[in-house]
Design a protein around this motif. Structure first.
Motif, short mmCIF file in Angstrom:
data_model
loop_
_atom_site.label_atom_id
_atom_site.label_comp_id
_atom_site.label_asym_id
_atom_site.label_seq_id
_atom_site.Cartn_x
_atom_site.Cartn_y
_atom_site.Cartn_z
N HIS A 165 0.71 -1.01 -0.04
CA HIS A 165 0.28 -0.23 -0.01
C HIS A 165 0.54 1.17 -0.14
O HIS A 165 0.60 1.94 -0.56
N PHE A 166 1.84 1.11 1.28
CA PHE A 166 3.02 2.49 0.81
C PHE A 166 3.64 2.00 -0.26
O PHE A 166 3.88 4.09 -0.95
N ASN A 167 3.98 1.69 -0.60
CA ASN A 167 4.84 1.76 -2.00
C ASN A 167 4.07 2.27 -3.26
O ASN A 167 4.65 3.16 -4.04
N GLU A 168 3.07 1.34 -3.06
CA GLU A 168 2.10 2.16 -4.53
C GLU A 168 1.75 3.19 -4.03
O GLU A 168 2.15 4.42 -5.73
N THR A 169 1.37 3.95 -3.47
CA THR A 169 0.79 5.71 -2.71
C THR A 169 2.68 6.28 -2.94
O THR A 169 1.98 7.77 -3.99
N GLN A 170 3.58 6.09 -2.68
CA GLN A 170 4.75 6.42 -3.21
C GLN A 170 5.20 6.35 -4.58
O GLN A 170 5.54 7.38 -5.01
N ARG A 171 4.72 4.94 -5.19
CA ARG A 171 5.24 5.33 -6.46
C ARG A 171 4.14 6.61 -7.37
O ARG A 171 4.89 7.23 -8.61
N ILE A 172 2.62 6.41 -7.05
CA ILE A 172 2.00 7.00 -7.94
C ILE A 172 2.39 9.02 -7.47
O ILE A 172 2.49 9.62 -8.35
N VAL A 173 2.67 8.91 -6.58
CA VAL A 173 3.25 10.10 -5.92
C VAL A 173 4.87 10.97 -6.99
O VAL A 173 4.51 12.02 -7.36
N ARG A 174 6.24 9.94 -6.70
CA ARG A 174 7.04 9.91 -7.44
C ARG A 174 6.54 10.60 -8.35
O ARG A 174 7.45 11.77 -9.54
N TRP A 175 5.96 9.70 -9.33
CA TRP A 175 5.25 9.83 -11.32
C TRP A 175 4.39 10.83 -11.24
O TRP A 175 5.13 11.54 -11.96
N CYS A 176 3.52 11.71 -10.20
CA CYS A 176 2.71 12.64 -10.99
C CYS A 176 4.21 14.01 -10.55
O CYS A 176 3.83 14.67 -11.47
N TYR A 177 4.85 13.68 -9.35
CA TYR A 177 5.76 14.64 -8.91
C TYR A 177 6.85 14.51 -10.40
O TYR A 177 6.98 16.14 -11.42
N GLN A 178 7.33 14.21 -10.64
CA GLN A 178 8.06 13.58 -11.86
C GLN A 178 7.39 14.43 -12.83
O GLN A 178 7.96 15.11 -13.82
N TRP A 179 5.92 14.19 -13.17
CA TRP A 179 5.18 14.56 -14.36
C TRP A 179 5.22 15.58 -14.60
O TRP A 179 5.76 16.65 -15.78
N ILE A 180 6.00 16.88 -13.31
CA ILE A 180 4.92 18.37 -13.04
C ILE A 180 6.40 19.04 -13.51
O ILE A 180 6.33 19.90 -14.75
N VAL A 181 7.32 17.99 -12.78
CA VAL A 181 8.43 18.88 -13.12
C VAL A 181 9.31 19.20 -14.79
O VAL A 181 8.97 19.82 -15.69
N LEU A 182 9.04 17.68 -15.46
CA LEU A 182 9.39 17.46 -16.61
C LEU A 182 8.56 18.16 -17.65
O LEU A 182 9.03 18.65 -19.28
N ASN A 183 7.17 18.24 -17.03
CA ASN A 183 5.94 19.00 -18.25
C ASN A 183 4.78 20.37 -17.52
O ASN A 183 4.55 20.44 -18.54
N ASP A 184 5.43 20.61 -16.67
CA ASP A 184 4.96 21.62 -15.91
C ASP A 184 5.87 22.76 -15.96
O ASP A 184 6.09 23.69 -16.48
N PHE A 185 6.75 22.39 -15.21
CA PHE A 185 8.18 23.40 -14.19
C PHE A 185 8.80 23.70 -15.61
O PHE A 185 9.16 24.59 -16.06
N LEU A 186 9.21 22.63 -17.05
CA LEU A 186 10.38 23.05 -17.57
C LEU A 186 9.68 24.11 -18.43
O LEU A 186 10.47 24.59 -19.28
N PRO A 187 8.53 23.31 -19.05
CA PRO A 187 7.84 24.91 -20.80
C PRO A 187 8.22 25.80 -19.93
O PRO A 187 8.21 26.75 -21.04
#
Length: 549
Positions: A221-243
């Motif tokens: 349960h914890f590991n899947e939560t962590q994966r979702i949070v990390r992937w959403c954060y990575q998405w924001i960095v690469l697709n929101d922040f960088l552009p």
């Protein structure tokens, strides 16, 4: 803000606090010669004097001038500042950039006082966008970060929101030390609330996916939560922040496409297959955010700066980034009643009603008519000028001049690391000749509000430096990148050199992390998690999702 790049990637006190070992700093352009290489103590002193003078030119005096006139230090939130403000980048991205910096870099060893070998420096953060600044060493090793009994959610502090908003402070000890995975994320009151926002994001995802797990599956349960949070954060960095902060066309050209497995990186190449942090990124290019810092901010509708409910007897809707003394302009003596509110952090809990309303920091700027609240607050333009509170950083108050100046510290660190000049990197990148800044563009003109005008002080400074053999055709990389954004892009985003270094590094770090969404599912988007997150997730949408019932 105080601390953002002001110390040598200052951070955790113990090297054992990295969650997955250490990595190296290194060079992206290791074949290029240093821009400045003093050959004697006399030349070292001469260069230091040159950098001191340049640092002074790079700091504005508007903030202090307004104070001297008995006016608020910054424009009220109902007024636009077209000469200073970015029309495209909301103020929150200045501090999201700081949050990302803390996630990937920590170097307690490099010094302004000596030449440093980047290949010998350890990065005691993981060179991955993995939120180890949130998760620390995990529930088993740092249980005090997590709620009992299952230790699956983060502990948060008291709520300081307004108008029914849930805006918790960070969890704190009795002496108000923040209990978080990276102490640097309490160094100012904006980045601390971004930290709390991601803590809340984890907690909400954990609750939402809870029904998918049976008793005894707490780790999964914890590991899947962590994966979702990390992937959403990575998405924001690469697709929101960088552009937003880089040339969007360059970012798009680097990202994977349906017919291309990986990103198209030209200059970021891991050494022996191990991701690293380029010093051209950490010491120069990524410090573009220092020029975006405003002298003051408003957090929500209730904020009025000043301990007496105003500023020098006048209503003012922003809080200064640092405490500052008010003086009587007629006598130059300190006023009896001094404002004490500031955005400074480290051991200072959030005051009541200081919880951020995120529409003040994220969204689409310049949508309101003049006279209305200009939300979100724009960042300042990316240019070669910093607001004057950054000239005297409070944390270096005891050090001799000019070591308290953020501009000087950045310039001197570039020399200590032996960074190449901006022009030499532009040439190696293959930037078109008419897009490489020449000495006239770098030193004799400036851009104010999309208009190029003569810069007499810069011209006089350069003439003196040139007579002493410094800076001709070889501008410090950090300065060059700021000036490139200012002259070539009207301060709206980084230019070609800055964009390539910043975008290639962050995309390269994600690609070389085999647990990132970019490596495992490069065409993934947050809506695929079936949690009601939008496909094109950005920071405002994230905050609104967290706030929603």
């Amino acid at each position: 803000m105080a601390g953002h790049g002001s110390r040598p990637l200052r951070g955790l006190e113990s090297t054992g606090q990295s969650s997955a070992g250490t990595a190296k700093f290194g060079r992206m352009f290791r074949w290029l010669e240093p821009a400045a290489l003093p050959q004697s103590p006399m030349q070292e002193q001469e260069l230091r004097e040159t950098l001191t003078e340049l640092a002074g030119l790079m700091v504005t005096s508007e903030f202090q001038n307004n104070i001297d006139k008995g006016e608020p230090p910054d424009a009220p939130i109902t007024e636009r500042e077209p000469e200073d403000e970015s029309p495209d980048i909301p103020a929150g991205y200045t501090y999201l950039g700081q949050f990302v910096d803390h996630d990937i870099t920590f170097d307690p060893a490099s010094s302004l006082q000596r030449t440093n070998d980047p290949d010998a420096l350890e990065d005691f953060r993981t060179p991955r966008l993995d939120l180890d600044c949130l998760y620390g060493r995990g529930p088993a090793d740092q249980p005090y970060l997590y709620e009992k009994p299952r230790r699956g959610k983060f502990i948060l502090g008291r709520n300081v929101g307004v108008s029914g908003m849930e805006r918790p402070d960070l969890q704190r000890t009795a002496d108000n030390t923040a209990l978080i995975g990276d102490k640097r994320n309490d160094e100012n009151k904006i980045v601390s609330q971004i930290q709390a926002l991601f803590l809340r994001f984890h907690n909400k995802v954990y609750d939402r996916i809870g029904p998918n797990f049976k008793p005894g599956e707490e780790d999964a349960h914890f590991n899947e939560t962590q994966r979702i949070v990390r992937w959403c954060y990575q998405w924001i960095v690469l697709n929101d922040f960088l552009p937003r902060v880089c040339d969007a066309g360059i970012v798009e050209s680097l990202m994977p496409l349906p017919d291309r497995r990986g990103p198209r990186l030209q200059f970021y190449h891991p050494h022996e297959g191990t991701a690293y942090i380029p010093v051209e990124f950490s010491v120069a290019a990524y410090r573009f955010g220092h020029s975006m810092v405003r002298p003051s901010y408003s957090l929500n509708d209730r904020i009025i700066a000043g301990s007496s409910g105003g500023f020098a007897g006048k209503q003012f809707s922003r809080i200064p980034i640092f405490p500052f003394p008010l003086r009587d302009p007629a006598t130059d003596k300190p006023l009896k009643h001094q404002p004490t509110d500031s955005m400074a952090g480290f051991g200072e809990p959030l005051p009541d009603d200081w919880g951020i309303d995120w529409k003040f920091f994220f969204g689409t700027p310049n949508q309101q008519a003049p006279g209305q609240k200009q939300l979100p607050q724009p960042s300042y333009r990316i240019d070669a000028f910093l607001v004057d509170p950054l000239k005297d950083l409070p944390e270096f108050a005891g050090e001799p001049t000019p070591f308290g100046s953020l501009a000087f510290r950045n310039l001197q660190r570039g020399v200590s690391m032996g960074l190449p000049s901006g022009q030499s990197i532009a040439r190696m990148m293959g930037v078109a000749r008419d897009r490489i800044l020449n000495d006239e563009q770098l030193w004799t003109v400036r851009n104010e509000g999309d208009e190029i005008s003569p810069w007499a002080d810069g011209a006089a400074f350069f003439a003196k430096a040139r007579s002493q053999r410094w800076l001709t055709g070889a501008a410090p990389l950090w300065y060059y990148i700021l000036k490139e954004a200012e002259i070539m892009e009207n301060g709206r985003h980084l230019g070609e050199v800055g964009s390539r270094i910043v975008a290639e590094t962050l995309i390269g770090l994600a690609w070389n992390d085999h647990y990132s969404y970019l490596f495992q599912m490069p065409l993934w988007n947050p809506s695929e998690e079936l949690l009601g997150l939008p496909a094109k997730l950005d920071m405002l949408a994230l905050a609104e999702w967290i706030d929603a019932p």
